[in-house]
Scaffold this active site. Structure first.
Site, PDB file in Angstrom:
ATOM      1  N   GLU A 177     -14.428  -7.773  -8.332  1.00 27.55           N
ATOM      2  CA  GLU A 177     -14.484  -8.739  -7.230  1.00 27.55           C
ATOM      3  C   GLU A 177     -15.481  -9.822  -7.620  1.00 27.55           C
ATOM      4  OE1 GLU A 177     -14.145 -11.192  -4.592  1.00 27.55           O
ATOM      5  OE2 GLU A 177     -12.785  -9.459  -4.373  1.00 27.55           O
ATOM      6  N   HIS A 181      -8.554  -7.540  -8.111  1.00 26.86           N
ATOM      7  CA  HIS A 181      -9.002  -8.401  -7.005  1.00 26.86           C
ATOM      8  C   HIS A 181      -9.227  -7.494  -5.796  1.00 26.86           C
ATOM      9  CE1 HIS A 181      -6.913 -11.125  -9.771  1.00 26.86           C
ATOM     10  NE2 HIS A 181      -7.588 -12.116  -9.230  1.00 26.86           N
ATOM     11  N   SER A 205      -6.888  -1.490  -0.774  1.00 25.79           N
ATOM     12  CA  SER A 205      -6.441  -0.690  -1.921  1.00 25.79           C
ATOM     13  C   SER A 205      -7.550   0.195  -2.496  1.00 25.79           C
ATOM     14  CB  SER A 205      -5.876  -1.603  -3.009  1.00 25.79           C
ATOM     15  OG  SER A 205      -4.812  -2.368  -2.505  1.00 25.79           O
ATOM     16  N   HIS A 258       0.802  -1.218   0.000  1.00 25.85           N
ATOM     17  CA  HIS A 258       0.000   0.000   0.000  1.00 25.85           C
ATOM     18  C   HIS A 258       0.839   1.274   0.000  1.00 25.85           C
ATOM     19  CE1 HIS A 258      -3.610  -2.473   1.624  1.00 25.85           C
ATOM     20  NE2 HIS A 258      -3.646  -2.367   0.308  1.00 25.85           N
ATOM     21  N   ASP A 288      -3.667  -8.136  -7.596  1.00 28.64           N
ATOM     22  CA  ASP A 288      -3.335  -8.576  -6.241  1.00 28.64           C
ATOM     23  C   ASP A 288      -4.187  -9.782  -5.838  1.00 28.64           C
ATOM     24  OD1 ASP A 288      -2.404  -8.657  -3.636  1.00 28.64           O
ATOM     25  OD2 ASP A 288      -3.787  -7.104  -2.929  1.00 28.64           O
ATOM     26  N   ASP A 318     -14.499 -12.187 -12.622  1.00 27.70           N
ATOM     27  CA  ASP A 318     -13.143 -12.663 -12.380  1.00 27.70           C
ATOM     28  C   ASP A 318     -12.150 -11.573 -12.770  1.00 27.70           C
ATOM     29  OD1 ASP A 318     -10.689 -13.976 -12.335  1.00 27.70           O
ATOM     30  OD2 ASP A 318     -11.498 -15.829 -13.181  1.00 27.70           O
ATOM     31  N   GLY A 319     -11.267 -11.230 -11.844  1.00 26.30           N
ATOM     32  CA  GLY A 319     -10.287 -10.185 -12.118  1.00 26.30           C
ATOM     33  C   GLY A 319      -9.368 -10.498 -13.266  1.00 26.30           C
TER      34      GLY A 319
END
Length: 290
Positions: free
Chosen positions: A123, A41, A103, A18, A167, A147-148
């Site tokens: 997400e 994600h 994030s 971060h 991520d 799906d990311g």
């Protein structure tokens, strides 16, 4: 059962990731042109470190908990660390860190509405996406329940300037391959985007192969950053006798890093690593991939 980041929120890996993300968004904000933040994600977006789930592991105590008393105004505090701590403390009425921003929340606080900066969040788990919607209510974020690894289809953004954060939980056996492929497809669609991929380093050979593959397949400047905090092995299980070795090393791969970002982050990691260290072998690296 799906991955629950609440167990790990605010740990050393989150702090590392971060602070670096804060630095990347700060770099994008130096121009008076809008940017987009794409999180593949996104997770729940916000985490209560006082929750029993977070307290069960207590990982945050050796992460954000170690920075609780750091002064953001001290000359020795690197700007990216100071900015990150301001963002964390802004979400806590007492200026503490109980409510830890993921994030999406960090990026939300850095938005410049007058310029039209935007959040695009993916997400795939509906339950977690519901939490994310509640967290991001009123932010104007676009939330995709998908799906990311399909996020490349959302590129390029109209702004033509973006940070794409990848991520994943790294629970799949082919996660490194999936991340590599997502970056390759994304760069093919949006060559000038900034791509930041977080990854655990449990096997240095596997991690190095992943880094080299991304650099080779994209043909773009690729910066590798890592931190090792040297977490001691846990006591053997009284049932199995197995000694558990917690993850103590992780990295962030940045494709198309902003000018000067490497030098800024060397100062950041030189400052952070002694604070987050749990053993004598703690170290950090920042280097471009040949």
């Amino acid at each position: 059962m799906h991955y629950r980041h609440h167990y790990h929120a605010g740990n050393f890996a989150d702090v590392f990731k971060h602070v670096l993300i804060t630095g990347l968004l700060t770099a994008l904000s130096r121009k008076d042109k809008p940017w987009a933040f794409v999180d593949t994600h996104a997770g729940a977006g916000d985490y209560d470190l006082g929750d029993p789930v977070a307290d069960r592991t207590g990982e945050w105590r050796d992460g954000i908990g170690r920075l609780a008393d750091v002064s953001v105004d001290a000359a020795a505090t690197p700007p990216a660390v100071a900015a990150y701590l301001r963002l964390v403390r802004a979400g806590n009425a007492d200026g503490g860190c109980r409510f830890y921003p993921g994030s999406p929340r960090l990026a939300q606080q850095m938005l410049r509405p007058v310029l039209g900066d935007r959040l695009i969040l993916c997400e795939k788990i509906e339950e977690v996406a519901d939490e994310l919607r509640r967290t991001m209510r009123g932010s104007g974020a676009t939330i995709h329940v998908r799906d990311g690894y399909e996020a490349h289809s959302l590129l390029p953004p109209p702004e033509k300037r973006a940070l794409v954060l990848i991520d994943p939980p790294f629970e799949r056996t082919d996660e490194y391959e999936a991340v590599s492929e997502l970056i390759r497809k994304s760069v093919a669609r949006f060559a000038n985007g900034i791509y930041a991929a977080w990854y655990p380093i449990k096997n240095t050979h596997v991690a190095s192969s992943f880094v080299r593959r991304v650099a080779r397949e994209t043909g773009k400047p690729t910066l590798q950053l890592s931190i090792e905090v040297d977490i001691p092995a846990r006591e053997p299980s009284p049932i199995t006798g197995v000694v558990k070795h917690p993850m103590s090393t992780c990295g962030l791969l940045v494709v198309n890093p902003p000018f000067g970002f490497d030098a800024e982050m060397r100062a950041v990691l030189a400052y952070l690593t002694p604070i987050l260290a749990q053993g004598s072998r703690a170290e950090w690296t920042v280097s471009f991939v040949d």
